[in-house]
Design a protein around this motif. Structure first.
Motif, mmCIF file in Angstrom:
data_model
loop_
_atom_site.group_PDB
_atom_site.id
_atom_site.type_symbol
_atom_site.label_atom_id
_atom_site.label_comp_id
_atom_site.label_asym_id
_atom_site.label_seq_id
_atom_site.Cartn_x
_atom_site.Cartn_y
_atom_site.Cartn_z
ATOM 1 N N PRO A 192 0.831 -1.203 -0.179
ATOM 2 C CA PRO A 192 -0.086 0.006 0.109
ATOM 3 C C PRO A 192 0.751 1.190 -0.012
ATOM 4 N N PHE A 193 2.035 1.005 0.258
ATOM 5 C CA PHE A 193 3.119 2.288 0.315
ATOM 6 C C PHE A 193 4.531 1.767 -0.119
ATOM 7 N N PRO A 194 5.460 2.729 -0.353
ATOM 8 C CA PRO A 194 6.801 2.224 -0.800
ATOM 9 C C PRO A 194 7.451 1.650 0.799
ATOM 10 N N VAL A 195 8.120 0.736 0.540
ATOM 11 C CA VAL A 195 8.848 0.171 1.640
ATOM 12 C C VAL A 195 10.377 0.170 1.314
ATOM 13 N N HIS A 196 10.951 0.798 2.071
ATOM 14 C CA HIS A 196 12.566 1.269 2.021
ATOM 15 C C HIS A 196 13.258 -0.011 1.893
ATOM 16 N N GLY A 197 14.212 -0.247 0.992
ATOM 17 C CA GLY A 197 15.086 -1.245 0.941
ATOM 18 C C GLY A 197 14.197 -2.809 0.494
ATOM 19 N N LEU A 198 12.976 -2.527 0.128
ATOM 20 C CA LEU A 198 12.457 -3.687 -0.381
ATOM 21 C C LEU A 198 12.934 -4.349 -1.704
ATOM 22 N N ASP A 199 13.255 -3.414 -2.649
ATOM 23 C CA ASP A 199 13.942 -3.563 -4.048
ATOM 24 C C ASP A 199 15.294 -4.182 -3.689
ATOM 25 N N LYS A 200 16.000 -3.876 -2.979
ATOM 26 C CA LYS A 200 17.453 -4.361 -2.823
ATOM 27 C C LYS A 200 17.297 -5.868 -2.057
ATOM 28 N N ALA A 201 16.388 -5.757 -1.159
ATOM 29 C CA ALA A 201 16.080 -7.247 -0.509
ATOM 30 C C ALA A 201 15.633 -8.328 -1.576
ATOM 31 N N MET A 202 14.840 -7.894 -2.798
ATOM 32 C CA MET A 202 14.504 -8.602 -3.653
ATOM 33 C C MET A 202 15.374 -8.900 -4.802
ATOM 34 N N GLY A 203 16.477 -8.248 -4.887
ATOM 35 C CA GLY A 203 17.307 -8.264 -5.671
ATOM 36 C C GLY A 203 17.065 -7.882 -6.965
ATOM 37 N N LEU A 204 16.007 -6.675 -7.131
ATOM 38 C CA LEU A 204 15.722 -6.081 -8.284
ATOM 39 C C LEU A 204 17.058 -5.136 -8.841
ATOM 40 N N GLU A 205 16.864 -4.914 -10.140
ATOM 41 C CA GLU A 205 18.137 -4.238 -10.559
ATOM 42 C C GLU A 205 17.686 -2.813 -10.490
ATOM 43 N N GLY A 206 18.582 -1.760 -10.511
ATOM 44 C CA GLY A 206 18.324 -0.286 -10.510
ATOM 45 C C GLY A 206 17.650 0.079 -11.802
ATOM 46 N N THR A 207 16.852 1.304 -11.518
ATOM 47 C CA THR A 207 16.135 1.798 -12.681
ATOM 48 C C THR A 207 16.909 2.700 -13.633
ATOM 49 N N ARG A 208 16.672 2.882 -14.935
ATOM 50 C CA ARG A 208 17.490 3.638 -15.740
ATOM 51 C C ARG A 208 16.560 5.052 -16.071
ATOM 52 N N ILE A 209 15.538 5.163 -15.334
ATOM 53 C CA ILE A 209 14.576 6.333 -15.562
ATOM 54 C C ILE A 209 15.429 7.741 -15.522
ATOM 55 N N ALA A 210 16.525 7.606 -14.585
ATOM 56 C CA ALA A 210 17.110 8.824 -14.280
ATOM 57 C C ALA A 210 18.117 9.214 -15.845
ATOM 58 N N ILE A 211 18.619 8.296 -16.463
ATOM 59 C CA ILE A 211 19.045 8.494 -17.579
ATOM 60 C C ILE A 211 18.414 9.182 -18.818
ATOM 61 N N THR A 212 17.013 8.531 -18.851
ATOM 62 C CA THR A 212 16.146 9.091 -19.738
ATOM 63 C C THR A 212 15.563 10.565 -19.396
ATOM 64 N N SER A 213 15.619 10.759 -18.201
ATOM 65 C CA SER A 213 15.328 12.128 -17.768
ATOM 66 C C SER A 213 16.328 13.218 -18.151
ATOM 67 N N PHE A 214 17.619 12.597 -17.939
ATOM 68 C CA PHE A 214 18.615 13.624 -18.374
ATOM 69 C C PHE A 214 18.715 13.824 -20.156
ATOM 70 N N MET A 215 18.440 12.797 -20.766
ATOM 71 C CA MET A 215 18.415 13.037 -22.104
ATOM 72 C C MET A 215 17.035 14.055 -22.547
ATOM 73 N N TYR A 216 16.010 13.835 -21.638
ATOM 74 C CA TYR A 216 14.772 14.669 -22.118
ATOM 75 C C TYR A 216 15.021 16.041 -21.647
ATOM 76 N N GLY A 217 15.835 16.246 -20.533
ATOM 77 C CA GLY A 217 16.475 17.638 -20.292
ATOM 78 C C GLY A 217 17.394 18.267 -21.411
ATOM 79 N N CYS A 218 17.981 17.588 -21.886
ATOM 80 C CA CYS A 218 18.903 17.953 -22.890
ATOM 81 C C CYS A 218 18.201 18.366 -24.078
ATOM 82 N N VAL A 219 17.148 17.699 -24.643
ATOM 83 C CA VAL A 219 16.273 17.982 -25.671
ATOM 84 C C VAL A 219 15.372 19.318 -25.042
ATOM 85 N N GLY A 220 15.062 19.394 -23.821
ATOM 86 C CA GLY A 220 14.213 20.645 -23.511
ATOM 87 C C GLY A 220 15.414 21.869 -23.614
#
Length: 175
Positions: free
Chosen positions: A36-64
């Motif tokens: 029901p809400f974000p649980v801090h550290g759950l992604d690390k405990a599950m072994g999920l990979e990091g997100t790449r949305i920050a890279i796309t945000s940087f590219m979109y900022g460059c376009v802007g």
């Protein structure tokens, strides 16, 4: 993928975190966790990979930023040069300090809006999409962990019950 999944409901995020660690230690795959809400550290405990949305945000900022520079150069220098406050618009470089706020705002605008659109497309969140959470209590106060079975339902159920689950169900997988 198996035909059945075991769904374990928890009513505390700390119990859920300990359960995830125990399930991963037993080498079981966790298909999904609904919270029901974000649980801090759950992604690390599950072994999920990091997100790449920050890279796309940087590219979109460059376009802007590029759109802002091209737009201001065309509008204020080439198409309709104006003498504002005694400062003639002979070149972009001479007037760039006045253009910095516009460049900043369009950079942020493009990055924010295109990042949200990218997030919705990547998450497959479309308008009028039917909710995919398997239990409505996960939107209020419960956490649900799905673990697929491979002919070992009894073992998985016993493991999840030992982790402090308040309810454990075996359901057919619809993935």
């Amino acid at each position: 993928m198996s035909d059945k999944v075991v769904q374990a409901l928890y009513n505390d995020d700390d119990v859920l975190m300990n359960a995830v660690k125990k399930v991963k230690a037993e080498k079981h795959h966790i298909e999904e966790i609904y919270c029901p809400f974000p649980v801090h550290g759950l992604d690390k405990a599950m072994g999920l990979e990091g997100t790449r949305i920050a890279i796309t945000s940087f590219m979109y900022g460059c376009v802007g930023l590029t759109v802002a520079i091209v737009m201001m150069n065309y509008i204020m220098i080439e198409d309709w040069p104006q003498d504002i406050g005694g400062k003639p618009s002979f070149s972009y470089i001479e007037n760039m300090p006045a253009f910095v706020p516009i460049m900043f705002e369009l950079t942020v605008f493009f990055a924010a809006h295109l990042m949200v659109i990218t997030f919705y497309m990547r998450s497959k969140l479309w308008p009028f999409k039917k909710a995919e959470n398997p239990d409505v209590r996960t939107t209020d106060d419960h956490f649900l962990m799905e673990v697929p079975t491979h002919g070992n339902e009894a073992e998985v159920v016993a493991l999840l019950q030992s982790t402090g689950a308040v309810e454990v169900n075996i359901v057919d997988s619809d993935h």
